[in-house]
Every structure is written in C-alpha cells, then in structure tokens.
Write an enzyme that holds these catalytic residues in place. Sequence first.
Site, PDB file in Angstrom:
ATOM      1  N   THR A  66      45.707  34.640  41.863  1.00 40.92           N
ATOM      2  CA  THR A  66      44.779  35.790  41.838  1.00 40.92           C
ATOM      3  C   THR A  66      43.911  35.701  43.092  1.00 40.92           C
ATOM      4  OG1 THR A  66      42.933  34.671  40.767  1.00 40.92           O
ATOM      5  CG2 THR A  66      44.613  35.581  39.297  1.00 40.92           C
TER       6      THR A  66
ATOM      7  N   ASN B 171      35.322  36.204  30.921  1.00 35.99           N
ATOM      8  CA  ASN B 171      36.309  35.815  31.918  1.00 35.99           C
ATOM      9  C   ASN B 171      35.795  35.930  33.348  1.00 35.99           C
ATOM     10  OD1 ASN B 171      39.281  35.721  32.936  1.00 35.99           O
ATOM     11  ND2 ASN B 171      38.572  37.741  33.622  1.00 35.99           N
TER      12      ASN B 171
ATOM     13  N   ASP C  80      32.960  44.959  34.737  1.00 32.56           N
ATOM     14  CA  ASP C  80      32.983  44.257  36.034  1.00 32.56           C
ATOM     15  C   ASP C  80      31.878  44.830  36.915  1.00 32.56           C
ATOM     16  OD1 ASP C  80      33.917  42.830  38.440  1.00 32.56           O
ATOM     17  OD2 ASP C  80      35.840  42.654  37.391  1.00 32.56           O
TER      18      ASP C  80
ATOM     19  N   LYS D 155      32.331  25.085  34.700  1.00 32.00           N
ATOM     20  CA  LYS D 155      33.484  25.155  33.800  1.00 32.00           C
ATOM     21  C   LYS D 155      33.423  24.036  32.751  1.00 32.00           C
ATOM     22  CE  LYS D 155      35.395  28.780  35.736  1.00 32.00           C
ATOM     23  NZ  LYS D 155      35.439  30.068  35.031  1.00 32.00           N
TER      24      LYS D 155
ATOM     25  N   ASP E 145      26.992  43.094  35.372  1.00 36.65           N
ATOM     26  CA  ASP E 145      26.812  41.829  36.075  1.00 36.65           C
ATOM     27  C   ASP E 145      26.513  40.821  34.970  1.00 36.65           C
ATOM     28  OD1 ASP E 145      25.816  39.542  37.274  1.00 36.65           O
ATOM     29  OD2 ASP E 145      24.807  40.649  38.879  1.00 36.65           O
ATOM     30  N   VAL E 146      27.406  39.863  34.761  1.00 35.29           N
ATOM     31  CA  VAL E 146      27.276  38.973  33.595  1.00 35.29           C
ATOM     32  C   VAL E 146      26.019  38.113  33.629  1.00 35.29           C
ATOM     33  CG1 VAL E 146      29.753  38.883  33.042  1.00 35.29           C
ATOM     34  CG2 VAL E 146      28.766  37.177  34.618  1.00 35.29           C
TER      35      VAL E 146
ATOM     36  N   ALA F 194      46.073  29.594  39.731  1.00 39.94           N
ATOM     37  CA  ALA F 194      46.872  30.787  39.422  1.00 39.94           C
ATOM     38  C   ALA F 194      46.750  31.792  40.554  1.00 39.94           C
ATOM     39  CB  ALA F 194      46.389  31.407  38.106  1.00 39.94           C
TER      40      ALA F 194
ATOM     41  N   TYR G 140      31.418  24.755  40.593  1.00 43.88           N
ATOM     42  CA  TYR G 140      32.482  25.296  39.736  1.00 43.88           C
ATOM     43  C   TYR G 140      32.830  24.283  38.648  1.00 43.88           C
ATOM     44  CZ  TYR G 140      36.872  27.890  38.817  1.00 43.88           C
ATOM     45  OH  TYR G 140      37.890  28.622  38.246  1.00 43.88           O
TER      46      TYR G 140
HETATM   47  N1  LIG Z   1      42.994  31.990  39.525  1.00 45.04           N
HETATM   48  C1  LIG Z   1      42.801  30.711  39.281  1.00 45.04           C
HETATM   49  O1  LIG Z   1      43.365  29.826  39.939  1.00 45.04           O
HETATM   50  C2  LIG Z   1      41.909  30.304  38.143  1.00 45.04           C
HETATM   51  C3  LIG Z   1      42.134  29.072  37.523  1.00 45.04           C
HETATM   52  C4  LIG Z   1      41.306  28.685  36.460  1.00 45.04           C
HETATM   53  C5  LIG Z   1      40.294  29.521  36.040  1.00 45.04           C
HETATM   54  N2  LIG Z   1      40.096  30.726  36.665  1.00 45.04           N
HETATM   55  C6  LIG Z   1      39.012  31.571  36.156  1.00 45.04           C
HETATM   56  O2  LIG Z   1      39.572  32.783  35.704  1.00 45.04           O
HETATM   57  C7  LIG Z   1      38.565  33.786  35.664  1.00 45.04           C
HETATM   58  C8  LIG Z   1      39.125  35.061  36.240  1.00 45.04           C
HETATM   59  O3  LIG Z   1      39.387  34.851  37.615  1.00 45.04           O
HETATM   60  P1  LIG Z   1      40.650  35.450  38.382  1.00 45.04           P
HETATM   61  O4  LIG Z   1      41.541  34.324  38.700  1.00 45.04           O
HETATM   62  O5  LIG Z   1      41.169  36.620  37.658  1.00 45.04           O
HETATM   63  O6  LIG Z   1      39.950  35.849  39.779  1.00 45.04           O
HETATM   64  P2  LIG Z   1      39.503  37.250  40.328  1.00 45.04           P
HETATM   65  O7  LIG Z   1      38.634  36.934  41.506  1.00 45.04           O
HETATM   66  O8  LIG Z   1      40.690  38.116  40.525  1.00 45.04           O
HETATM   67  O9  LIG Z   1      38.632  37.886  39.141  1.00 45.04           O
HETATM   68  C9  LIG Z   1      37.293  37.547  38.888  1.00 45.04           C
HETATM   69  C10 LIG Z   1      36.560  38.811  38.474  1.00 45.04           C
HETATM   70  O10 LIG Z   1      35.216  38.469  38.111  1.00 45.04           O
HETATM   71  C11 LIG Z   1      34.366  39.493  38.612  1.00 45.04           C
HETATM   72  N3  LIG Z   1      32.994  39.020  38.767  1.00 45.04           N
HETATM   73  C12 LIG Z   1      32.504  38.152  39.685  1.00 45.04           C
HETATM   74  N4  LIG Z   1      31.177  38.016  39.529  1.00 45.04           N
HETATM   75  C13 LIG Z   1      30.825  38.808  38.482  1.00 45.04           C
HETATM   76  C14 LIG Z   1      29.592  39.084  37.824  1.00 45.04           C
HETATM   77  N5  LIG Z   1      28.445  38.528  38.227  1.00 45.04           N
HETATM   78  N6  LIG Z   1      29.600  39.940  36.776  1.00 45.04           N
HETATM   79  C15 LIG Z   1      30.754  40.523  36.363  1.00 45.04           C
HETATM   80  N7  LIG Z   1      31.949  40.309  36.941  1.00 45.04           N
HETATM   81  C16 LIG Z   1      31.979  39.457  37.992  1.00 45.04           C
HETATM   82  C17 LIG Z   1      34.981  39.878  39.953  1.00 45.04           C
HETATM   83  O11 LIG Z   1      34.517  41.152  40.402  1.00 45.04           O
HETATM   84  C18 LIG Z   1      36.464  39.838  39.622  1.00 45.04           C
HETATM   85  O12 LIG Z   1      36.946  41.095  39.195  1.00 45.04           O
HETATM   86  C19 LIG Z   1      37.375  33.201  36.418  1.00 45.04           C
HETATM   87  O13 LIG Z   1      36.412  32.755  35.483  1.00 45.04           O
HETATM   88  C20 LIG Z   1      37.976  32.021  37.155  1.00 45.04           C
HETATM   89  O14 LIG Z   1      37.041  31.020  37.431  1.00 45.04           O
HETATM   90  C21 LIG Z   1      40.887  31.140  37.689  1.00 45.04           C
END
Ligand SMILES: NC(=O)c1ccc[n+]([C@@H]2O[C@H](COP(=O)([O-])OP(=O)(O)OC[C@H]3O[C@@H](n4cnc5c(N)ncnc54)[C@H](O)[C@@H]3O)[C@@H](O)[C@H]2O)c1
Length: 267
Positions: A188, A88, A40, A157, A61-62, A186, A153
């Site tokens: 988060t 993720n 992360d 996706k 950083d991805v 979800a 987004y």
């Molecule tokens: N929570 C939802 O409603 C939901 C629904 C569908 C999909 N998602 C997807 O799930 C995945 C995880 O999200 P989450 O819900 O756990 O949210 P979150 O914000 O808790 O976690 C996302 C993580 O990605 C990290 N991140 C952001 N930019 C980054 C980068 N450039 N390099 C490395 N890390 C980076 C952040 O620091 C964070 O820890 C994401 O891809 C999100 O789009 C989330």
Amino acid sequence: MTQNTPGPGSVALITGGAGGFGRALAKKLREREVVVVLADLDNERNRQIAADLGCEFAVLDVTDRRANEELVARIEGDHGRLDAAYLNAGISAAKSEDVLDLEEFMRVVEIDLFGVVYGAAAARPAIKRAGGGAIVVTASLAGLSPMATDPGYSVAKGGAIAFVRSMAPRLAAEGTTITAICPGFADTAIIDRIRDQFAAADFPVLSAEEVADSMIMAWEAGEPGATYVIQPGVGTVPYKFKGVPAARNAAGETAVVPEALRPPSMR
Ligand SMILES: NC(=O)c1ccc[n+]([C@@H]2O[C@H](COP(=O)([O-])OP(=O)(O)OC[C@H]3O[C@@H](n4cnc5c(N)ncnc54)[C@H](O)[C@@H]3O)[C@@H](O)[C@H]2O)c1
C-alpha cells in the site's frame, strides 16, 4: 444474519478507509451488502474513492476525539445502528534517521494509538446498542516485533495491541469483540518510501486483499482480544502471547491476583 456477521443490514465504519487496506476491505464488505462508511481526511481523491466503492464518505481526523463521537452519532442517526468499527487509520514516520524526532514520534502515536483509543471509546456504546458487534484494530507486526527504524510506530502499534487485550473482557461482557490484526509489510502507499528495498531484496509483501480477508475474518470469528499475525506465504495466524512468571507467596506457592483487579469474566 446476526449482528455479529457482516452481511445485508449491517453497518461498518472504516477509519483511514480511503487507504490501501481500507479500500480492499470496503470492496469486500460491499460485496456482502454491508453499509460501509469510509472515514478519512478531507480531500477530493478520498471522496471519489468512497463514491466509486458505493460507500458513504465521512470526513474524520482520528486524532479529534469529539469528531469520532460525532461521526458515530451521525452513523447511528442515519442508519439506525453500527455493527463494526475498523480502526485502521495510520501513518509511519516519514524519516528513518538516528535522531529521534520527537514531533514526528508524537504525531505517529497520536494517530496510530490515540486515534484507536478515541475510535473505540466512540464506537463502543453504539455497537452495544446494536446488540453487540466488532471492533477490529489495524495494528502491525511492528507492535510485536519493534522496527529499529521507527520507534514511534512500534510504540503506537504495541500500545494498540495492549489496548485491545486490556479492553477485550469488558467489551466481551456487552457482546462486542475487539481484536487486532498485525500484518507484515503490505503493498500500500505506506511502504512507498521503502518499496524498492523489498523488490531489491526479493522480499515478499502482502496484498491489501489478503489483509482485507483477515479483517473480515476477525469480525466473523468474534474472538475477544485475539491478535492475528498476517505474513506473506504464511497466511493469518492467531498470535500466542508468552505468559509472564506468576508471583509467588512466602510459601513459594503461585499467588492469585486480588479479585478486584481481575476482569469480571475471571472472577
Ligand atoms: N501496508 C503495510 O505494510 C502495513 C503493515 C502493517 C500495518 N499497517 C497499518 O495498516 C493501516 C492502513 O494502512 P495502509 O497500509 O492501508 O496505508 P495507506 O497509507 O494506504 O492508508 C492509511 C490511511 O489512513 C489515513 N489517515 C492518515 N492519518 C489520518 C488521520 N489523522 N485521520 C484519519 N485518517 C488518516 C490516510 O489518509 C490513508 O487513507 C495503518 O494503520 C498502517 O499502520 C500497514
């Protein structure tokens, strides 16, 4: 345990690992004695999260292509193998205005789509060397049903899902299954900005634990190109894509795609 099963001896990478889904997944994988590398952005909070979960922390950083490769090389060097890559990391747009903010659009696509492409390219050879394994991409329901409030987004996706389906045959040929999970909303940090609206509308949201269960199932099921929808009250359902109309030749018969354009598995 085979390499395709999360268990003692297997090694997994989770990008965006300190976030809601990443933490829930890491906890479940640790319970199965998987070695987990949480990757992360670099800050004290993220380092502490990894330490608390008994995971190694890696700064990543991805969007940095080289950094993805260096991290995978380091994991292989330290642990001798990589069995699963959970791609993720993701963000959504911070604003939802009518104006299309191109800077923000590109930033979201860079992380949510190109971060996945770089991660998959970096992990592929290492997973192959481990005898095969899994790449699980966290896409979103927004990739199947675009969100009017967040074009970047939705594009990222949707692109991630297309990438998974396009890559699946070549990866399957070397024993690696690439799959996508598509959760609905979800609980988060990513929904912090809009959480009140769900509560006000009495709209159910998923728990991170439910999503983490699906992420583990995606590794275990090993179904190349599978795309799983996860919805509150419904659970995890493989998404069935509607086919497109096939081309017809002059005689009106279904035309067959030229062999060179078909994946080896379909030749
Ligand atoms: N929570 C939802 O409603 C939901 C629904 C569908 C999909 N998602 C997807 O799930 C995945 C995880 O999200 P989450 O819900 O756990 O949210 P979150 O914000 O808790 O976690 C996302 C993580 O990605 C990290 N991140 C952001 N930019 C980054 C980068 N450039 N390099 C490395 N890390 C980076 C952040 O620091 C964070 O820890 C994401 O891809 C999100 O789009 C989330």
